[in-house]
Design an enzyme around this catalytic site. Structure first.
Site, PDB file in Angstrom:
ATOM      1  N   ARG A 189      -2.263 -11.849   2.384  1.00 35.60           N
ATOM      2  CA  ARG A 189      -2.639 -10.439   2.245  1.00 35.60           C
ATOM      3  C   ARG A 189      -1.719  -9.555   3.074  1.00 35.60           C
ATOM      4  NH1 ARG A 189      -8.849 -10.591   3.755  1.00 35.60           N
ATOM      5  NH2 ARG A 189      -8.656  -8.305   3.554  1.00 35.60           N
ATOM      6  N   CYS A 265      -7.856  -5.512  10.607  1.00 38.29           N
ATOM      7  CA  CYS A 265      -8.162  -6.560   9.623  1.00 38.29           C
ATOM      8  C   CYS A 265      -8.373  -5.880   8.278  1.00 38.29           C
ATOM      9  CB  CYS A 265      -9.372  -7.378  10.060  1.00 38.29           C
ATOM     10  SG  CYS A 265     -10.896  -6.427  10.266  1.00 38.29           S
TER      11      CYS A 265
END
Length: 307
Positions: A189, A265
């Site tokens: 990601r 995050c």
């Protein structure tokens, strides 16, 4: 550096059991959180199995509203205090937080308590799975009432959170003076190679940030219903993981407080795991990007880096 007289960041199940047996002023909170696309419901599972006397802390409800509709953003002082009162928590109570993943969402809850100055707070090491594996008691069913307490509106440590504008400004600074952004998402990601779990959201990363997946701080074991369990590694292993991600010199600077850090995050949840791991190493100049990647990528003016 952290001082030795600070309350413990981590509490073993045996230590919590002793506190409960000795009738200390202890408040136990289940802060289990699941991704929005998960079929599981933390509150329902809490009612089916929990540590005796625990209350459920819904991090999506004890939160502030956000212009982009983001969940579990840091609450106002009054929202936090109202939640504490409903849980029967006094300003002097030792708050022990756990989750059913092992250790996953409980660090975010601990970060919230510490940011509001409630330093007498800890994460239960291993969470509910470790408590259960050591054969300590459980309960289920409706909750008994707790006397409502008075919790004054606390002062928030505004140095503990970073917002979008601060992140953009920080990315433009010379790396020698900038805060170091550590990204807790998976490497795929971060690189933009794997999709985000939130539909329509681009993957990639904040300029000048470094990849430090939260999983490198954890030991992972199979769990129930295809959901893995996460257990924090010991301190030397956490330090090794940090050194492998940023180098020994930078890791030493972080631990000594010479290099300030921002953890990020997907939505501000697992950034709490990096925060906890770094605190266990002794680092204390750590902020958390509350919106994290979801807020950053949703803003059209954001510059998204891939590769």
């Amino acid at each position: 550096m952290s001082t030795t007289n600070q309350p413990p960041l981590l509490l073993r199940p045996s230590q919590l059991k002793s506190l409960l047996d000795d009738k200390h002023d202890v408040a136990v909170l289940d802060a289990t959180w699941f991704m929005p696309n998960s079929p599981r419901n933390g509150c329902e599972e809490f009612l089916n199995k929990r540590i005796p006397g625990a209350r459920f802390l819904d991090l999506d409800k004890v939160a502030s509203s956000h212009p982009l509709g983001l969940k579990h953003m840091m609450p106002s002082g009054r929202v936090f205090a109202d939640a504490c009162e409903s849980f029967g928590i006094n300003p002097s109570s030792h708050v022990v937080i756990y989750d059913t993943h092992g250790v996953f969402s409980s660090p975010r809850a601990l970060f919230m308590f510490r940011s509001f100055g409630h330093s007498n707070s800890s994460v239960l090491d291993g969470g509910l799975p470790m408590w259960e594996s050591e054969s300590y008691p459980l309960e289920s069913g409706p909750l008994s009432e707790v006397p409502k307490t008075k919790y004054p509106t606390p002062e928030f440590n505004d140095q503990s959170i970073r917002n979008y504008d601060q992140i953009v400004k920080n990315a433009s600074l010379d790396p020698t003076v900038a805060e170091l952004v550590l990204d807790a998402r998976s490497r795929g990601r971060y690189l933009g190679a794997d999709p985000e779990p939130r539909p329509g959201l681009s993957s990639g990363h904040i300029p000048n940030s470094l990849s430090l997946p939260f999983s490198v701080f954890m030991n992972q074991k199979p769990g129930n219903r295809d959901t893995p369990l996460f257990f924090l590694k010991n301190v030397p292993e956490i330090q090794k993981a940090l050194e492998e991600a940023v180098g020994q010199e930078k890791a030493s600077q972080i631990i000594k407080g010479e290099q300030p850090v921002i953890t990020s995050c997907g939505s501000g949840m697992t950034a709490g795991i990096l925060w906890l791991g770094l605190r266990l190493l002794g680092a204390d100049r750590i902020a958390l990007y509350d919106e994290s990647w979801t807020g950053y990528a949703m803003r059209t003016e954001s510059k998204i880096v891939k590769d």
